[in-house]
Design a protein around this motif. Structure first.
Motif, short mmCIF file in Angstrom:
data_model
loop_
_atom_site.label_atom_id
_atom_site.label_comp_id
_atom_site.label_asym_id
_atom_site.label_seq_id
_atom_site.Cartn_x
_atom_site.Cartn_y
_atom_site.Cartn_z
N VAL A 5 12.13 18.45 -8.41
CA VAL A 5 13.27 18.46 -9.32
C VAL A 5 13.30 17.13 -10.06
O VAL A 5 13.24 16.08 -9.45
CB VAL A 5 14.59 18.68 -8.56
N THR A 7 15.26 14.93 -13.37
CA THR A 7 16.30 14.88 -14.38
C THR A 7 15.69 14.31 -15.64
O THR A 7 14.82 13.45 -15.59
CB THR A 7 17.48 13.99 -13.93
N VAL A 42 24.64 22.97 -8.86
CA VAL A 42 24.03 23.39 -10.13
C VAL A 42 22.79 24.22 -9.85
O VAL A 42 22.56 25.28 -10.46
CB VAL A 42 23.68 22.17 -11.01
N LEU A 43 21.98 23.77 -8.90
CA LEU A 43 20.79 24.54 -8.53
C LEU A 43 21.17 25.87 -7.89
O LEU A 43 20.51 26.89 -8.12
CB LEU A 43 19.92 23.73 -7.57
N VAL A 46 21.99 28.23 -10.66
CA VAL A 46 20.75 28.67 -11.31
C VAL A 46 20.03 29.70 -10.45
O VAL A 46 19.49 30.69 -10.97
CB VAL A 46 19.84 27.46 -11.61
N ALA A 74 10.93 21.86 -11.38
CA ALA A 74 12.12 22.10 -12.19
C ALA A 74 12.57 20.81 -12.84
O ALA A 74 12.45 19.73 -12.25
CB ALA A 74 13.24 22.67 -11.32
N SER A 75 13.04 20.91 -14.07
CA SER A 75 13.63 19.75 -14.75
C SER A 75 15.06 20.11 -15.13
O SER A 75 15.34 21.23 -15.57
CB SER A 75 12.82 19.37 -16.00
N ILE A 76 15.97 19.16 -14.94
CA ILE A 76 17.38 19.40 -15.20
C ILE A 76 17.92 18.33 -16.14
O ILE A 76 17.73 17.13 -15.91
CB ILE A 76 18.21 19.38 -13.89
N GLN A 77 18.58 18.77 -17.19
CA GLN A 77 19.24 17.84 -18.10
C GLN A 77 20.75 18.07 -17.98
O GLN A 77 21.24 19.17 -18.26
CB GLN A 77 18.81 18.07 -19.54
N TYR A 78 21.48 17.06 -17.57
CA TYR A 78 22.93 17.18 -17.43
C TYR A 78 23.61 16.78 -18.73
O TYR A 78 23.28 15.75 -19.34
CB TYR A 78 23.42 16.29 -16.28
N SER A 118 24.54 22.01 -18.88
CA SER A 118 23.22 21.64 -18.39
C SER A 118 22.17 22.59 -18.96
O SER A 118 22.48 23.73 -19.33
CB SER A 118 23.19 21.70 -16.86
N VAL A 120 18.27 23.81 -17.67
CA VAL A 120 17.31 23.74 -16.57
C VAL A 120 16.05 24.51 -16.97
O VAL A 120 16.14 25.63 -17.48
CB VAL A 120 17.91 24.34 -15.28
#
Length: 292
Positions: A5, A7, A42-43, A46, A74-78, A118, A120
């Protein structure tokens, strides 16, 4: 599941079109220190959305043409926060098919898509647990996206409503909430396109009959949703099952005539029938939601 994971500080590129949307209310248990939604939650949101997405497609994540899927990274942008009682809208898209992988995208927003939460992106692989190895993307799975079997919708800009099916609280309302209606509607659009390719191979009167019967399937399901009387709901669902069996016979007929091969469509009807049974059971046990 082996996943990494990350960010991201870079603006995530959600695809210009998406296939599925769901909405999930935020619970107390989703909060971190009773303030806002945690990283882990959040995950979790998803993961719930991805299960609903594959169910909408008619699959189980453990059985997609005999294989399972796993996450490579996985990449997550908040972009914002989720608070207690917020209703998060999650749009789901799929892109970048490779030999053994594809990307799943999830865009989270709230307040009727007025506020970003977000984005993802998950790299998905197909895995054969018997062989204990990554395997190629099933051709049948990829073909359904290449041929347009699944409806794609234009991704709206955050802050703009995309459909009359979205209410002021950001929830999808009406019969569009029903997975079985969505499956029947997508199937109808696909069958209309298919009938165009069958011209010259199948009698015009038979094609018209197929179109007519297939259009009644989502109509009856919508009718079941629209009535408040349980007996009427049941009656509409049973009528939908009658239309499904009529349509099944017509497809078997064109197959027996030897002109076309509707084997995939017959398989799709099996999936719709399974969802119809689940909906009928929910209606009979009183588990259906109130009309919005």
């Amino acid at each position: 599941m082996n996943s990494k994971v990350q960010t991201s500080q870079v603006e995530a590129e959600f695809p210009s079109e998406y296939y599925f949307s769901t909405e999930i209310p935020i619970r107390k248990i989703d909060l971190s220190l009773d303030i806002h939604v945690s990283f882990a939650s959040v995950l979790d949101l998803v993961m719930e959305a991805h299960l609903q997405f594959f169910q909408y497609l008619g699959y189980s994540v453990t059985d997609i043409h005999g294989n399972s899927i796993i996450f490579a990274n996985a990449s997550i942008q908040y972009q914002g926060e989720l608070l207690y009682k917020d209703k998060v809208i999650i749009d789901v898209s799929l892109d970048n098919f490779g030999e053994k992988s594809f990307d799943l995208y999830f865009r989270l927003s709230k307040r009727n898509r007025a506020e970003k939460i977000s984005v993802v992106k998950i790299r998905v692989l197909f895995f054969d647990y018997k062989l204990r190895k990554v395997v190629p993307v099933p051709s049948e799975f990829k073909k359904k996206f290449d041929t347009g079997k699944y409806i794609k919708m234009q991704s709206p800009e955050i802050g703009k409503e995309i459909s009359s099916a979205v209410g002021p609280d950001g929830f999808v309302f009406g019969f569009r909430k029903l997975e079985v209606w969505n499956l029947a509607h997508v199937f109808l659009l696909h069958l209309y396109e298919l009938c165009e390719t069958w011209k010259g191979k199948v009698e015009p009167s038979l094609l018209e009959h197929i179109r007519s019967i297939s259009s009644l399937l989502p109509v009856r399901i919508a009718g079941a949703w629209g009535t408040r009387i349980r007996a009427e709901k049941v009656k509409n669902i049973l009528r939908a099952k009658v239309h499904l069996e009529e349509l099944r016979y017509l497809l078997i007929l064109v197959a027996d005539l030897g002109k076309v091969d509707p084997s995939q469509e017959l398989e799709d009807l099996q999936t719709i029938n399974s969802h119809l049974k689940k909906y009928l059971n929910k209606v009979r046990t009183g588990e259906t939601r109130k009309i919005r």
